[in-house]
Design a protein around this motif. Structure first.
Motif, PDB file in Angstrom:
ATOM      1  N   LYS A  76       0.870  -1.173   0.000  1.00 47.29           N
ATOM      2  CA  LYS A  76       0.000   0.000   0.000  1.00 47.29           C
ATOM      3  C   LYS A  76       0.906   1.221   0.000  1.00 47.29           C
ATOM      4  O   LYS A  76       1.846   1.303   0.790  1.00 47.29           O
ATOM      5  CB  LYS A  76      -0.882   0.017   1.240  1.00 47.29           C
ATOM      6  N   GLU A  77       0.631   2.153  -0.896  1.00 47.91           N
ATOM      7  CA  GLU A  77       1.433   3.366  -0.981  1.00 47.91           C
ATOM      8  C   GLU A  77       0.865   4.414  -0.024  1.00 47.91           C
ATOM      9  O   GLU A  77      -0.319   4.737  -0.084  1.00 47.91           O
ATOM     10  CB  GLU A  77       1.426   3.910  -2.410  1.00 47.91           C
ATOM     11  N   TRP A  78       1.698   4.909   0.857  1.00 55.57           N
ATOM     12  CA  TRP A  78       1.291   5.962   1.786  1.00 55.57           C
ATOM     13  C   TRP A  78       1.626   7.338   1.229  1.00 55.57           C
ATOM     14  O   TRP A  78       0.894   8.291   1.438  1.00 55.57           O
ATOM     15  CB  TRP A  78       1.944   5.761   3.149  1.00 55.57           C
ATOM     16  N   ASP A  79       2.723   7.432   0.571  1.00 53.56           N
ATOM     17  CA  ASP A  79       3.108   8.639  -0.153  1.00 53.56           C
ATOM     18  C   ASP A  79       4.126   8.194  -1.188  1.00 53.56           C
ATOM     19  O   ASP A  79       4.338   7.002  -1.366  1.00 53.56           O
ATOM     20  CB  ASP A  79       3.643   9.751   0.768  1.00 53.56           C
ATOM     21  N   ASN A  80       4.752   9.105  -1.843  1.00 51.46           N
ATOM     22  CA  ASN A  80       5.668   8.734  -2.923  1.00 51.46           C
ATOM     23  C   ASN A  80       6.923   8.034  -2.423  1.00 51.46           C
ATOM     24  O   ASN A  80       7.664   7.481  -3.197  1.00 51.46           O
ATOM     25  CB  ASN A  80       6.048   9.988  -3.716  1.00 51.46           C
ATOM     26  N   GLU A  81       7.170   8.079  -1.130  1.00 53.80           N
ATOM     27  CA  GLU A  81       8.407   7.534  -0.584  1.00 53.80           C
ATOM     28  C   GLU A  81       8.195   6.444   0.470  1.00 53.80           C
ATOM     29  O   GLU A  81       9.151   5.872   0.958  1.00 53.80           O
ATOM     30  CB  GLU A  81       9.248   8.661   0.040  1.00 53.80           C
ATOM     31  N   ARG A  82       6.959   6.135   0.883  1.00 55.49           N
ATOM     32  CA  ARG A  82       6.714   5.180   1.959  1.00 55.49           C
ATOM     33  C   ARG A  82       5.631   4.190   1.529  1.00 55.49           C
ATOM     34  O   ARG A  82       4.616   4.577   0.979  1.00 55.49           O
ATOM     35  CB  ARG A  82       6.293   5.905   3.226  1.00 55.49           C
ATOM     36  N   TYR A  83       5.905   2.914   1.820  1.00 64.02           N
ATOM     37  CA  TYR A  83       5.009   1.832   1.427  1.00 64.02           C
ATOM     38  C   TYR A  83       4.784   0.895   2.602  1.00 64.02           C
ATOM     39  O   TYR A  83       5.690   0.659   3.397  1.00 64.02           O
ATOM     40  CB  TYR A  83       5.609   1.032   0.266  1.00 64.02           C
ATOM     41  N   GLU A  84       3.591   0.338   2.689  1.00 64.62           N
ATOM     42  CA  GLU A  84       3.260  -0.649   3.717  1.00 64.62           C
ATOM     43  C   GLU A  84       3.168  -2.023   3.065  1.00 64.62           C
ATOM     44  O   GLU A  84       2.510  -2.182   2.035  1.00 64.62           O
ATOM     45  CB  GLU A  84       1.923  -0.301   4.365  1.00 64.62           C
ATOM     46  N   LYS A  85       3.790  -3.001   3.680  1.00 66.41           N
ATOM     47  CA  LYS A  85       3.705  -4.375   3.176  1.00 66.41           C
ATOM     48  C   LYS A  85       2.400  -4.991   3.685  1.00 66.41           C
ATOM     49  O   LYS A  85       2.177  -5.080   4.885  1.00 66.41           O
ATOM     50  CB  LYS A  85       4.900  -5.192   3.671  1.00 66.41           C
ATOM     51  N   LEU A  86       1.531  -5.392   2.758  1.00 71.40           N
ATOM     52  CA  LEU A  86       0.254  -5.985   3.124  1.00 71.40           C
ATOM     53  C   LEU A  86       0.366  -7.494   3.303  1.00 71.40           C
ATOM     54  O   LEU A  86      -0.309  -8.071   4.161  1.00 71.40           O
ATOM     55  CB  LEU A  86      -0.803  -5.638   2.080  1.00 71.40           C
ATOM     56  N   TYR A  87       1.164  -8.149   2.490  1.00 72.05           N
ATOM     57  CA  TYR A  87       1.415  -9.579   2.656  1.00 72.05           C
ATOM     58  C   TYR A  87       2.681  -9.969   1.917  1.00 72.05           C
ATOM     59  O   TYR A  87       3.183  -9.225   1.083  1.00 72.05           O
ATOM     60  CB  TYR A  87       0.221 -10.421   2.201  1.00 72.05           C
ATOM     61  N   GLN A  88       3.191 -11.154   2.240  1.00 69.53           N
ATOM     62  CA  GLN A  88       4.394 -11.681   1.601  1.00 69.53           C
ATOM     63  C   GLN A  88       3.991 -12.629   0.481  1.00 69.53           C
ATOM     64  O   GLN A  88       3.382 -13.668   0.752  1.00 69.53           O
ATOM     65  CB  GLN A  88       5.269 -12.422   2.622  1.00 69.53           C
ATOM     66  N   PRO A  89       4.273 -12.293  -0.768  1.00 68.69           N
ATOM     67  CA  PRO A  89       3.943 -13.202  -1.875  1.00 68.69           C
ATOM     68  C   PRO A  89       4.697 -14.527  -1.736  1.00 68.69           C
ATOM     69  O   PRO A  89       5.837 -14.558  -1.265  1.00 68.69           O
ATOM     70  CB  PRO A  89       4.424 -12.442  -3.118  1.00 68.69           C
ATOM     71  N   GLU A  90       4.030 -15.594  -2.130  1.00 71.96           N
ATOM     72  CA  GLU A  90       4.661 -16.912  -2.121  1.00 71.96           C
ATOM     73  C   GLU A  90       5.385 -17.140  -3.437  1.00 71.96           C
ATOM     74  O   GLU A  90       4.947 -16.676  -4.485  1.00 71.96           O
ATOM     75  CB  GLU A  90       3.602 -18.011  -1.966  1.00 71.96           C
ATOM     76  N   VAL A  91       6.477 -17.853  -3.361  1.00 71.23           N
ATOM     77  CA  VAL A  91       7.216 -18.231  -4.564  1.00 71.23           C
ATOM     78  C   VAL A  91       7.085 -19.744  -4.680  1.00 71.23           C
ATOM     79  O   VAL A  91       7.556 -20.483  -3.818  1.00 71.23           O
ATOM     80  CB  VAL A  91       8.701 -17.814  -4.475  1.00 71.23           C
ATOM     81  N   HIS A  92       6.391 -20.186  -5.724  1.00 67.51           N
ATOM     82  CA  HIS A  92       6.151 -21.615  -5.924  1.00 67.51           C
ATOM     83  C   HIS A  92       7.297 -22.247  -6.693  1.00 67.51           C
ATOM     84  O   HIS A  92       7.902 -21.610  -7.546  1.00 67.51           O
ATOM     85  CB  HIS A  92       4.828 -21.832  -6.683  1.00 67.51           C
ATOM     86  N   GLN A  93       7.543 -23.507  -6.399  1.00 67.84           N
ATOM     87  CA  GLN A  93       8.621 -24.214  -7.069  1.00 67.84           C
ATOM     88  C   GLN A  93       8.124 -25.032  -8.255  1.00 67.84           C
ATOM     89  O   GLN A  93       8.911 -25.424  -9.097  1.00 67.84           O
ATOM     90  CB  GLN A  93       9.350 -25.123  -6.079  1.00 67.84           C
TER      91      GLN A  93
END
Length: 110
Positions: A76-93
């Motif tokens: 989520k973008e809070w401003d042009n320089e700060r972001y919030e992580k909403l979740y960690q994407p999974e990397v499938h094998q």
């Protein structure tokens, strides 16, 4: 031989974002600084070109990928320089699962 261009994007997902707790913020500058360490360690080689003057191309590429992660609601973008992580994407094998996920993501970005 140059490494594939998607490696830096996977570095963001696997190495950078995995260190950020869910619902915590980070700055664009912290991402740029961390990525510069990867470049300095020669783990990823930056292509030379007219847009890569003093790292401007690197910053623009990182910002472009972060914007995509915002569109996909990973961040989520809070401003042009700060972001919030909403979740960690999974990397499938498994290749089949990766292909399916790629098609779903492309559908969201188009």
């Amino acid at each position: 031989m140059k490494p594939p261009s998607y490696l830096w994007q996977m570095w963001i997902i696997i190495c950078f974002l995995s260190l950020i707790p869910q619902n915590k913020t980070f700055s664009m500058q912290s991402l740029i600084n961390a990525f510069q360490q990867v470049i300095d360690a020669t783990l990823i080689k930056v292509r030379n070109g007219p847009h890569n003057i003093q790292g401007e191309g690197v910053s623009a590429a990182l910002k472009g990928y972060i914007d995509q992660l915002v569109r996909l609601k990973v961040l989520k973008e809070w401003d042009n320089e700060r972001y919030e992580k909403l979740y960690q994407p999974e990397v499938h094998q498994q290749v089949e699962q990766c292909t399916k996920n790629d098609h779903e993501i492309l559908g969201k970005l188009v």
